[in-house]
Design a protein around this motif. Structure first.
Motif, mmCIF file in Angstrom:
data_model
loop_
_atom_site.group_PDB
_atom_site.id
_atom_site.type_symbol
_atom_site.label_atom_id
_atom_site.label_comp_id
_atom_site.label_asym_id
_atom_site.label_seq_id
_atom_site.Cartn_x
_atom_site.Cartn_y
_atom_site.Cartn_z
ATOM 1 N N SER A 15 0.814 -1.218 0.000
ATOM 2 C CA SER A 15 0.000 0.000 0.000
ATOM 3 C C SER A 15 0.848 1.269 0.000
ATOM 4 C CB SER A 15 -0.920 0.002 1.227
ATOM 5 O OG SER A 15 -0.144 -0.096 2.403
ATOM 6 N N ASP A 16 2.168 1.107 -0.157
ATOM 7 C CA ASP A 16 3.068 2.249 -0.033
ATOM 8 C C ASP A 16 4.173 2.155 -1.084
ATOM 9 O OD1 ASP A 16 5.234 3.906 0.842
ATOM 10 O OD2 ASP A 16 4.427 3.868 2.874
ATOM 11 N N PRO A 17 4.439 3.233 -1.828
ATOM 12 C CA PRO A 17 5.520 3.211 -2.819
ATOM 13 C C PRO A 17 6.880 2.822 -2.229
ATOM 14 C CG PRO A 17 4.161 5.165 -3.136
ATOM 15 C CD PRO A 17 3.696 4.527 -1.862
ATOM 16 N N HIS A 18 7.110 3.179 -0.952
ATOM 17 C CA HIS A 18 8.386 2.807 -0.295
ATOM 18 C C HIS A 18 8.555 1.287 -0.259
ATOM 19 C CE1 HIS A 18 9.269 6.869 0.900
ATOM 20 N NE2 HIS A 18 8.109 6.983 1.520
ATOM 21 N N THR A 19 7.439 0.584 -0.056
ATOM 22 C CA THR A 19 7.480 -0.882 -0.009
ATOM 23 C C THR A 19 7.952 -1.434 -1.346
ATOM 24 O OG1 THR A 19 5.624 -0.851 1.538
ATOM 25 C CG2 THR A 19 6.114 -2.951 0.508
ATOM 26 N N ILE A 20 7.456 -0.856 -2.449
ATOM 27 C CA ILE A 20 7.867 -1.313 -3.779
ATOM 28 C C ILE A 20 9.359 -1.060 -3.986
ATOM 29 C CG2 ILE A 20 7.677 -0.841 -6.270
ATOM 30 C CD1 ILE A 20 4.756 -0.928 -6.036
ATOM 31 N N ARG A 21 9.826 0.106 -3.569
ATOM 32 C CA ARG A 21 11.269 0.402 -3.712
ATOM 33 C C ARG A 21 12.100 -0.641 -2.962
ATOM 34 N NH1 ARG A 21 9.842 5.827 -2.209
ATOM 35 N NH2 ARG A 21 9.206 6.977 -4.068
ATOM 36 N N ASP A 22 11.642 -0.985 -1.766
ATOM 37 C CA ASP A 22 12.353 -1.965 -0.944
ATOM 38 C C ASP A 22 12.312 -3.355 -1.594
ATOM 39 O OD1 ASP A 22 13.809 -2.759 1.322
ATOM 40 O OD2 ASP A 22 11.981 -3.504 2.281
ATOM 41 N N LEU A 23 11.117 -3.749 -2.070
ATOM 42 C CA LEU A 23 10.969 -5.059 -2.712
ATOM 43 C C LEU A 23 11.833 -5.149 -3.976
ATOM 44 C CD1 LEU A 23 7.100 -5.448 -2.261
ATOM 45 C CD2 LEU A 23 8.805 -7.001 -1.289
ATOM 46 N N LYS A 24 11.910 -4.037 -4.723
ATOM 47 C CA LYS A 24 12.752 -4.002 -5.938
ATOM 48 C C LYS A 24 14.220 -4.208 -5.574
ATOM 49 C CE LYS A 24 10.627 -1.468 -9.703
ATOM 50 N NZ LYS A 24 10.418 -0.216 -10.412
ATOM 51 N N LYS A 25 14.664 -3.512 -4.541
ATOM 52 C CA LYS A 25 16.065 -3.637 -4.101
ATOM 53 C C LYS A 25 16.391 -5.084 -3.751
ATOM 54 C CE LYS A 25 16.758 0.803 -1.960
ATOM 55 N NZ LYS A 25 16.225 1.297 -0.711
ATOM 56 N N ARG A 26 15.386 -5.772 -3.220
ATOM 57 C CA ARG A 26 15.620 -7.153 -2.774
ATOM 58 C C ARG A 26 15.483 -8.174 -3.907
ATOM 59 N NH1 ARG A 26 14.407 -7.830 3.404
ATOM 60 N NH2 ARG A 26 14.242 -5.673 4.079
ATOM 61 N N MET A 35 -4.113 4.807 -8.618
ATOM 62 C CA MET A 35 -2.867 4.214 -9.112
ATOM 63 C C MET A 35 -1.963 5.289 -9.711
ATOM 64 S SD MET A 35 -1.981 1.088 -11.667
ATOM 65 C CE MET A 35 -0.291 1.021 -12.288
ATOM 66 N N LYS A 36 -2.559 6.228 -10.454
ATOM 67 C CA LYS A 36 -1.777 7.312 -11.060
ATOM 68 C C LYS A 36 -1.014 8.091 -9.979
ATOM 69 C CE LYS A 36 -2.490 11.457 -13.819
ATOM 70 N NZ LYS A 36 -3.517 12.370 -14.325
ATOM 71 N N ASN A 37 -1.680 8.407 -8.872
ATOM 72 C CA ASN A 37 -1.044 9.137 -7.763
ATOM 73 C C ASN A 37 0.054 8.299 -7.112
ATOM 74 O OD1 ASN A 37 -2.807 11.255 -8.225
ATOM 75 N ND2 ASN A 37 -4.291 10.582 -6.707
ATOM 76 N N PHE A 38 -0.224 6.999 -6.959
ATOM 77 C CA PHE A 38 0.745 6.058 -6.367
ATOM 78 C C PHE A 38 2.006 6.013 -7.222
ATOM 79 C CE2 PHE A 38 2.548 1.854 -5.625
ATOM 80 C CZ PHE A 38 2.326 1.617 -4.269
ATOM 81 N N VAL A 39 1.822 5.903 -8.547
ATOM 82 C CA VAL A 39 2.961 5.839 -9.471
ATOM 83 C C VAL A 39 3.740 7.159 -9.466
ATOM 84 C CG1 VAL A 39 3.609 5.610 -11.922
ATOM 85 C CG2 VAL A 39 1.963 4.021 -10.901
ATOM 86 N N GLY A 40 2.998 8.277 -9.332
ATOM 87 C CA GLY A 40 3.652 9.581 -9.224
ATOM 88 C C GLY A 40 4.595 9.627 -8.031
ATOM 89 N N GLU A 41 4.131 9.096 -6.903
ATOM 90 C CA GLU A 41 4.975 9.039 -5.680
ATOM 91 C C GLU A 41 6.155 8.107 -5.886
ATOM 92 O OE1 GLU A 41 3.214 8.557 -1.720
ATOM 93 O OE2 GLU A 41 1.275 8.965 -2.678
ATOM 94 N N LEU A 42 5.901 7.009 -6.582
ATOM 95 C CA LEU A 42 6.933 5.995 -6.832
ATOM 96 C C LEU A 42 8.084 6.584 -7.651
ATOM 97 C CD1 LEU A 42 7.445 2.957 -6.388
ATOM 98 C CD2 LEU A 42 6.238 2.502 -8.528
ATOM 99 N N LYS A 43 7.753 7.468 -8.580
ATOM 100 C CA LYS A 43 8.775 8.047 -9.463
ATOM 101 C C LYS A 43 9.565 9.173 -8.797
ATOM 102 C CE LYS A 43 6.695 6.777 -13.882
ATOM 103 N NZ LYS A 43 5.800 7.193 -14.976
ATOM 104 N N ASN A 44 8.995 9.775 -7.774
ATOM 105 C CA ASN A 44 9.685 10.899 -7.125
ATOM 106 C C ASN A 44 10.804 10.423 -6.190
ATOM 107 O OD1 ASN A 44 8.182 12.802 -8.405
ATOM 108 N ND2 ASN A 44 6.613 12.914 -6.820
#
Length: 262
Positions: free
Chosen positions: A221-232, A253-262
């Protein structure tokens, strides 16, 4: 009985009823059966996409109705334009309020791989998936024997489908690895009691051979989680409820992806 046991028991009845109405041979005559499927791997690796498999889900056994208002087509088009790599549509009627009609409706508006999210116990459901527009099928290790995982995945590949295997623990993973599988998803939700923990993904990521696309499913539910999962080491992330519980899932989803890219 767990929820999974109840769902599988219901599937056996459903499949028998469906076979009595339409044979596999008839499904093979459906117009969508002969289409060439999109590649899940190519879509996940596409540099302009996010790796997210975005899910359309009206309801669940644990939450009841999640979103009874947003239509399949408006949601999946929103997901596609927000950068989804693939779309998942639940087709289970009794527990998730989905249908095969939802799958075909999604197919009509998508240029992305489409997953039939279903509790598959029989080759017939795989033929159905192809006939109604899917590119990917899901095989859940928790409700199949290794021999079933192998035979069902080989059949799916023989008709051009991509195969996503879902596991919950190392034992399910080790007994279910076959070359006829394209991607392995770790479900962070325990299907027996529906509790969620990302530890499932963290524990298994390095045990999945690198030749498979690695997918983390549920509880994201959080872009930070995706960044962490990607690193792993995960390349893909299945997200449904986080978007579906909002008024406009595509915009969420659009807002979530926006946060993910920042």
């Amino acid at each position: 009985m767990t929820i999974l046991d109840k769902i599988v028991a219901r599937k056996k009845t459903e499949v028998a009823e469906a076979k009595a109405r339409v044979t596999i041979q008839q499904l093979e005559e459906y117009p969508l059966f002969s289409r060439i499927c999109y590649s899940l791997k190519e879509s996940i690796e596409h540099p302009q996409r996010t790796g997210i498999i975005a899910e359309y889900k009206r309801a669940s056994p644990s939450k009841g109705i999640i979103n009874g208002k947003s239509t399949v087509q408006e949601v999946v088009q929103g997901y596609q334009s927000a950068g989804a790599s693939a779309i998942s549509v639940l087709t289970d009627q009794d527990f998730f309020q989905g249908s095969l009609a939802d799958l075909t409706a999604a197919r009509e508006v998508l240029q992305l791989p489409l997953l039939r999210k279903e509790f598959i116990i029989d080759k017939y459901q795989i033929a159905e998936a192809k006939a109604f527009g899917a590119d990917i099928i899901l095989l859940i290790a928790a409700c199949l024997t290794p021999a079933e995982v192998e035979s069902l995945s080989i059949y799916a590949k023989s008709i051009g489908l991509n195969v996503l295997l879902e596991v919950h623990n190392e034992e399910e993973l080790q007994r279910s690895i076959f070359n006829s599988i394209d991607a392995i998803g770790v479900n962070n939700r325990n299907l027996k009691d529906f509790s969620v923990s990302l530890d499932h993904s963290y524990d298994l990521v390095n045990k999945i051979p690198n030749r498979f696309i690695k997918v983390s499913e549920s509880g994201i539910s959080d872009p930070h989680t995706i960044r962490d999962l990607k690193k792993r080491g995960f390349q893909s992330f299945l997200i449904g409820e986080n978007f579906m519980k909002t008024v406009d899932p595509g915009e969420a989803m659009k807002n979530f992806v926006g946060e993910l890219k920042n």
